[in-house]
Design an enzyme around this catalytic site. Structure first.
Site, mmCIF file in Angstrom:
data_model
loop_
_atom_site.group_PDB
_atom_site.id
_atom_site.type_symbol
_atom_site.label_atom_id
_atom_site.label_comp_id
_atom_site.label_asym_id
_atom_site.label_seq_id
_atom_site.Cartn_x
_atom_site.Cartn_y
_atom_site.Cartn_z
ATOM 1 C CG ASP A 151 42.066 39.544 32.001
ATOM 2 O OD1 ASP A 151 41.069 39.397 32.719
ATOM 3 O OD2 ASP A 151 43.127 38.911 32.155
ATOM 4 C CD GLN A 156 43.698 34.808 36.250
ATOM 5 O OE1 GLN A 156 43.697 34.697 35.022
ATOM 6 N NE2 GLN A 156 43.163 35.831 36.851
ATOM 7 C CE1 TYR A 194 41.464 55.329 45.829
ATOM 8 C CE2 TYR A 194 42.413 53.432 44.728
ATOM 9 C CZ TYR A 194 42.552 54.518 45.574
ATOM 10 O OH TYR A 194 43.772 54.799 46.140
ATOM 11 C CD GLN A 240 44.455 59.915 51.331
ATOM 12 O OE1 GLN A 240 44.223 59.031 52.157
ATOM 13 N NE2 GLN A 240 45.643 60.029 50.739
ATOM 14 C CG HIS A 280 46.712 39.204 37.946
ATOM 15 N ND1 HIS A 280 46.669 40.525 37.596
ATOM 16 C CD2 HIS A 280 45.943 38.563 37.037
ATOM 17 C CE1 HIS A 280 45.904 40.684 36.517
ATOM 18 N NE2 HIS A 280 45.446 39.509 36.152
ATOM 19 C CD GLU A 290 2.895 40.925 59.800
ATOM 20 O OE1 GLU A 290 3.164 42.127 59.630
ATOM 21 O OE2 GLU A 290 3.265 40.027 59.020
ATOM 22 C CB SER A 342 43.276 37.125 39.894
ATOM 23 O OG SER A 342 42.478 37.004 38.765
ATOM 24 C CD GLU A 344 38.733 36.956 39.236
ATOM 25 O OE1 GLU A 344 39.771 36.359 39.603
ATOM 26 O OE2 GLU A 344 38.703 38.183 39.026
ATOM 27 C CG HIS A 345 39.070 34.576 35.381
ATOM 28 N ND1 HIS A 345 39.968 35.043 36.321
ATOM 29 C CD2 HIS A 345 38.517 35.674 34.820
ATOM 30 C CE1 HIS A 345 39.963 36.377 36.310
ATOM 31 N NE2 HIS A 345 39.095 36.780 35.412
ATOM 32 C CG HIS A 397 0.983 48.568 59.091
ATOM 33 N ND1 HIS A 397 1.642 49.195 60.120
ATOM 34 C CD2 HIS A 397 1.925 48.322 58.147
ATOM 35 C CE1 HIS A 397 2.930 49.310 59.814
ATOM 36 N NE2 HIS A 397 3.123 48.788 58.618
ATOM 37 C CG ASN A 403 45.915 50.413 49.268
ATOM 38 O OD1 ASN A 403 44.850 50.774 49.784
ATOM 39 N ND2 ASN A 403 46.963 51.208 49.170
#
Lengths: 436, 436
Positions: free
Chosen positions: B367, B265, B136, B197, B268, B421, B243, B333-334, B426, B220
């Site tokens: 990046d 950063q 995506y 969709q 963003h 068990e 981020s 994250e960074h 089994h 989104n």
């Protein structure tokens, strides 16, 4: 009298309408989902807010058990007593399983990497164990010591420093072999709690239980819904569905053995699915007859018969090569191949959680003492996911280091792309170092 | 006039109440969640039922675009035209990035394993690529060619035979560099659809789009909710949050460079979080001053200023060693480390998505053109998960094969555990082969 009469669905890949019938078999909904999400939401919110008090109250309510006054955690004396209560041969079998699971999973430990390229950029990654992992163990009849080993041993091999087990003990009934398995696997803390309240306690922490970073292990609908809800706060493993086996066999296979393997899967759950693909009409008939015969003496016949009748299938193919695309579409949790060219066929299968090769490898060996993990992707998710392993208890941190000269070489490309993306601050953070 | 006045939160680890303030910073909710789940459910059901017709109708509605009559798929001619419309230096920069990402990720290809133990059990595993992956790509300003590379190149390296990209083109506006990146990365099919969709079309398939087995890429709230809902039918990657960067720096660091990195950063998203930890009060002051100065000329100053004011923080520690537990708790994250002993400090950090070492490694290099992936765990999930990599596009099948003698040796342990068990089927599947 168990209703063992009805047989499994029979399909023939050479007949008209097979693709349609096969697609319907694949799409068959086997799970009945119970909507417990609202109840779970309330329990998690309660545990997040009131901590131990909520866990104690919910355990009294659901498990009819008083764990106030410091009785939430299972003590070392209780673990020792549980081990003493187990039969020596059971403990020995557990130790065999533990050792073999450990040997297999030790080979999965990933390598770190670091290299410097021609520009002077040093790159790589480092794997580290997750700091703390929670292991959910169901209560009652689904309380399997083998699952404790399969979840805890890979975590221990990964190097997880703190493994916390939770297991409900309704009416104070705990399977001693579960405690023994936890002890053998190196579990650090055990709490006699279960349900959504246990998942909440692991995710958010309470005064008694420090929070963990990831929760693994099977559970009922409440546990599964709670895991989905706390995902993000902590990591979770896959949500396991009903078990499955696909057997591919030729005319030389032993129908009694195959029937036993199909029923071993079917006895788990009426929603379990057992499928045989064969190119031998006589084997197909012999296996169906053997299933009916063996059901008569199977302790869990009622469950197994329902699974075989409602979800079982025997698919006849003209040639075993046709079994490969069918197996890839089914993407079974367990795939047994009992044919003359088993290894050759196996090499062509792309989608399967685990493959069991040859006549002397019943799937049940893999459930207990083979070495590979028995926590495997169900419901066709072997198309995109793997069984549990050491990597599930580790995470990888990438590492990047540029020399001044490397930055000079790479900087302009980064600035160009950042500018194209409208990220002026990104471009500047590179340019400012290059006096551009 | 951009409101750049308010500065970031300032904490001092040596003062009373720090732990409380730090915990509050960690727990700060930065994302505003929009509840779109009911709308997403309806769209997915519509796509599952009506296929192409639903996708065409929803695209007309949401993107004001007619994709009927075979116009859903982006043609080879359009891709060629898009590449011709890009600046040569942009294409060259993309190629640099593609090559470097490919070189780094090629080293992540996992090894198969097979070994036979002393009992005669042959075990191992085999990695295979996922059959088909959907990528995506958001529309509008969040349509980043670099993200196309970061998602598609590892899939290609993994050996995924079919990579399908979907990207909404509201009012028929498509970023040509996104198409160029897809082409460079080896994407096989591109469709001009987006939203829930598009996720439905990838998961369930339509007459035009064959279904995939896993969906990756940012989106989104609608896209994220749709991915959550189709999980199980297909695999999904992590759901990315806003981020983050954590910078650990000492008195020798350049405050202008650090300010530029923090703002890279912050630009963003107002929900982005930028934190500096330092043992130097003078650096802390100088960085805050440089942030304010640089904001004055930053194109996306309004966003960056809001992020810095609402989510930014400067934490003063008495000694850099104290930064390590804080960094592990933040699990950024960074993580940039710009100190004299950068490598030494980095070795102690367990929780970080990516580490950038030394003064000449601004995060923005990573990046675009560093080589490691820029799809990284956010919101403290680096405690339990890793950045995107080749393994995310493969799955592992375990393999087990017992010789008759091996089964004889192992069988009794399996039978013992199965019996414990309560799984008689089994036990029988093993016993029947041993004439037990």
């Amino acid at each position: 009298m168990v209703d063992t009469g009805p047989t499994a669905l029979r399909l023939d890949a050479r007949q008209d309408g097979f693709q349609h019938a096969f697609a319907r078999l694949l799409g068959q909904k086997r799970e009945t989902s119970v909507d417990v999400d609202e109840g779970v939401r309330a329990i998690l919110a309660d545990v997040a807010t009131r901590g131990d008090a909520a866990v104690i109250q919910l355990t009294a309510k659901f498990d009819r058990l008083d764990i106030s006054g410091g009785r939430m955690r299972v003590g070392a004396d209780e673990i020792a007593a549980a081990k003493a209560a187990c039969k020596p041969e059971e403990l020995a079998a557990l130790a065999v399983a533990r050792d073999r699971i450990e040997a297999y999973h030790s080979r999965q430990k990933p390598q770190d990497d670091s290299f410097t390229d021609a520009l002077g950029v040093t790159m790589g990654w480092r794997w580290t164990a997750i700091d703390a992992v929670g292991l959910y163990v169901p209560g009652g009849t689904a309380s399997y010591p083998s699952s404790v080993l399969m979840n805890a041993v890979p975590a221990r091999v990964a190097g997880v420093p703190r493994i916390v087990m939770v297991a409900p003990t309704p009416d104070d009934a705990m399977n001693p072999l579960v405690l023994a398995a936890a002890d053998l696997a190196g579990v650090d803390e055990i709490y006699r709690i279960g349900g959504a309240q246990a998942i909440g306690a692991l995710a958010y922490g309470t005064a008694t239980i420090a929070p963990v970073a990831k929760i693994v292990g099977p559970g009922n609908a409440w546990v599964a819904a709670a895991k989905r809800r706390v995902f993000g706060t902590v990591g979770i493993d896959m949500i396991a569905g009903p078990s499955e086996v696909l057997v591919i066999a030729d005319e030389h296979a032993n129908p009694d053995w195959i029937a036993a393997d199909l029923l071993a899967q079917a006895e788990h759950d009426a929603a379990a699915q057992c499928i045989l693909i064969t190119d031998s009409p006589s084997l197909a008939d012999a296996v169906e007859a053997a299933v009916q015969r063996q059901l008569a003496t199977l302790p869990r016949a009622r469950i197994a018969a329902a699974s075989w009748r409602d979800n079982g299938a025997i698919i006849l193919v003209g040639d075993l090569a046709e079994a490969v695309p069918l197996a890839n579409a089914i993407a079974a949790e367990h795939l047994e191949i009992e044919t003359a060219n088993a290894a050759e066929l196996a090499a062509q299968v792309r989608n399967a959680g685990a493959i069991f090769l040859g006549s002397h490898t019943p799937e049940a060996i893999g459930d207990y003492v083979g070495g590979p993990n028995h926590v495997l992707p169900t419901a066709r998710s072997a198309r995109f996911s793997s069984g549990l392993g050491v990597l599930d208890f580790m995470k990888r941190t990438s590492i990047l280091s540029c020399s001044p000269e490397a930055l000079r070489q790479l900087g302009p490309s980064a600035i160009s792309l950042a500018s194209s993306e409208g990220l002026g601050g990104h471009a500047r953070s590179v340019a400012i170092r290059l006096n551009l």
